[in-house]
Design an enzyme around this catalytic site. Structure first.
Site, PDB file in Angstrom:
ATOM      1  N   GLY A  44     -42.391 -64.411  53.918  1.00  0.00           N
ATOM      2  CA  GLY A  44     -41.052 -64.282  54.482  1.00  0.00           C
ATOM      3  C   GLY A  44     -39.921 -64.828  53.631  1.00  0.00           C
ATOM      4  O   GLY A  44     -38.764 -64.796  54.042  1.00  0.00           O
ATOM      5  N   GLN A  45     -40.248 -65.346  52.432  1.00  0.00           N
ATOM      6  CA  GLN A  45     -39.184 -65.847  51.571  1.00  0.00           C
ATOM      7  C   GLN A  45     -38.228 -64.703  51.229  1.00  0.00           C
ATOM      8  O   GLN A  45     -38.628 -63.549  51.124  1.00  0.00           O
ATOM      9  CB  GLN A  45     -39.757 -66.442  50.276  1.00  0.00           C
ATOM     10  CG  GLN A  45     -40.601 -67.674  50.486  1.00  0.00           C
ATOM     11  CD  GLN A  45     -42.056 -67.352  50.773  1.00  0.00           C
ATOM     12  OE1 GLN A  45     -42.416 -66.253  51.141  1.00  0.00           O
ATOM     13  NE2 GLN A  45     -42.916 -68.347  50.602  1.00  0.00           N
ATOM     14  N   ARG A  46     -36.989 -65.024  51.044  1.00  0.00           N
ATOM     15  CA  ARG A  46     -35.960 -63.998  50.847  1.00  0.00           C
ATOM     16  C   ARG A  46     -36.302 -63.026  49.720  1.00  0.00           C
ATOM     17  O   ARG A  46     -36.126 -61.811  49.863  1.00  0.00           O
ATOM     18  CB  ARG A  46     -34.610 -64.661  50.574  1.00  0.00           C
ATOM     19  CG  ARG A  46     -33.450 -63.697  50.692  1.00  0.00           C
ATOM     20  CD  ARG A  46     -32.139 -64.408  50.634  1.00  0.00           C
ATOM     21  NE  ARG A  46     -32.016 -65.303  51.785  1.00  0.00           N
ATOM     22  CZ  ARG A  46     -30.910 -65.958  52.088  1.00  0.00           C
ATOM     23  NH1 ARG A  46     -29.852 -65.842  51.344  1.00  0.00           N
ATOM     24  NH2 ARG A  46     -30.872 -66.731  53.138  1.00  0.00           N
ATOM     25  N   ASP A  47     -36.823 -63.540  48.602  1.00  0.00           N
ATOM     26  CA  ASP A  47     -37.132 -62.652  47.481  1.00  0.00           C
ATOM     27  C   ASP A  47     -38.378 -61.794  47.732  1.00  0.00           C
ATOM     28  O   ASP A  47     -38.619 -60.827  47.021  1.00  0.00           O
ATOM     29  CB  ASP A  47     -37.275 -63.439  46.172  1.00  0.00           C
ATOM     30  CG  ASP A  47     -38.270 -64.583  46.271  1.00  0.00           C
ATOM     31  OD1 ASP A  47     -38.546 -65.043  47.390  1.00  0.00           O
ATOM     32  OD2 ASP A  47     -38.781 -65.009  45.219  1.00  0.00           O
ATOM     33  N   LEU A  48     -39.159 -62.113  48.765  1.00  0.00           N
ATOM     34  CA  LEU A  48     -40.336 -61.307  49.099  1.00  0.00           C
ATOM     35  C   LEU A  48     -40.046 -60.264  50.178  1.00  0.00           C
ATOM     36  O   LEU A  48     -40.840 -59.345  50.386  1.00  0.00           O
ATOM     37  CB  LEU A  48     -41.489 -62.203  49.575  1.00  0.00           C
ATOM     38  CG  LEU A  48     -42.082 -63.171  48.554  1.00  0.00           C
ATOM     39  CD1 LEU A  48     -43.132 -64.058  49.212  1.00  0.00           C
ATOM     40  CD2 LEU A  48     -42.703 -62.414  47.390  1.00  0.00           C
TER      41      LEU A  48
END
Length: 198
Positions: free
Chosen positions: A77-81
């Site tokens: 769920g990290q922004r870059d993912l």
């Protein structure tokens, strides 16, 4: 004769297979939820919650429920993912969106992420289950409070099946009911997203 019997056996024992995405912001409890689902429906001990690290990429869980096999894809769920999520939309049969009920500061970011997902054409007609996770933590936002933040974009869900339910992935409260709701919706939505038979 063997081929005929073998084919008949395969036909009678094949399972409907569905793919369900588990997405949401980082630290919402997605992997803990997946481990809890596996422990409830497969009877296996899940990972120790203290040993669950942030997901970089994808975790997969396969669970047989009734006559169906549900493949859960737990995406980081990290922004870059989050840009990777779109690659899975066309293949999924349902989406579980996990919200951290103990993090009101990021609720607006969570809503924006949810809106971006539901307005993607590839998820048109796909059942959406939102889980207000971490309900076991004192002071967690109630489902009504979470719904209030998302009400502004609820109209964009259209006529598809959707629901918001309270859960505690850590303790397992509400998880079985949530998955029962999900399995019923997968069955009802076969015309729009037919299962794969294996």
């Amino acid at each position: 004769m063997y081929t005929l019997l073998s084919g008949l056996y395969h036909y009678l024992t094949q399972k409907e297979e569905y793919y369900v995405l588990i997405i949401g912001l980082d630290n919402a409890g997605k992997t803990t939820l997946l481990e809890r689902i596996k422990s409830i429906f497969m009877g296996v001990a899940g990972l120790d919650p203290d040993k669950i690290a942030p997901t970089v990429g994808l975790n997969i869980g396969k669970v047989d429920i009734k006559s169906s096999r549900i493949n859960f894809w737990d995406l980081g769920g990290q922004r870059d993912l989050q840009s990777i999520w779109e690659r899975y939309y066309t293949e999924c049969h349902a989406i579980v969106f996990v919200v951290d009920s103990t993090d009101p500061v990021r609720l607006e970011e969570c809503r924006d992420t949810f809106e971006k997902m539901i307005t993607n054409d590839a998820v048109e007609g796909v059942p959406i289950l939102m889980l207000a996770n971490k309900q076991d933590v004192p002071g967690a936002l109630r489902v009504e409070e979470v719904k209030e933040v998302f009400n502004k974009i609820a109209v964009k869900l259209g006529a598809r099946d959707s629901r918001v339910l309270p859960v505690s992935a850590l303790e397992g409260n509400g998880v079985e009911d949530a998955i029962d709701w999900l399995v019923l919706r997968l069955q009802r939505n076969k015309i729009n997203r037919p299962p794969i038979f294996r």
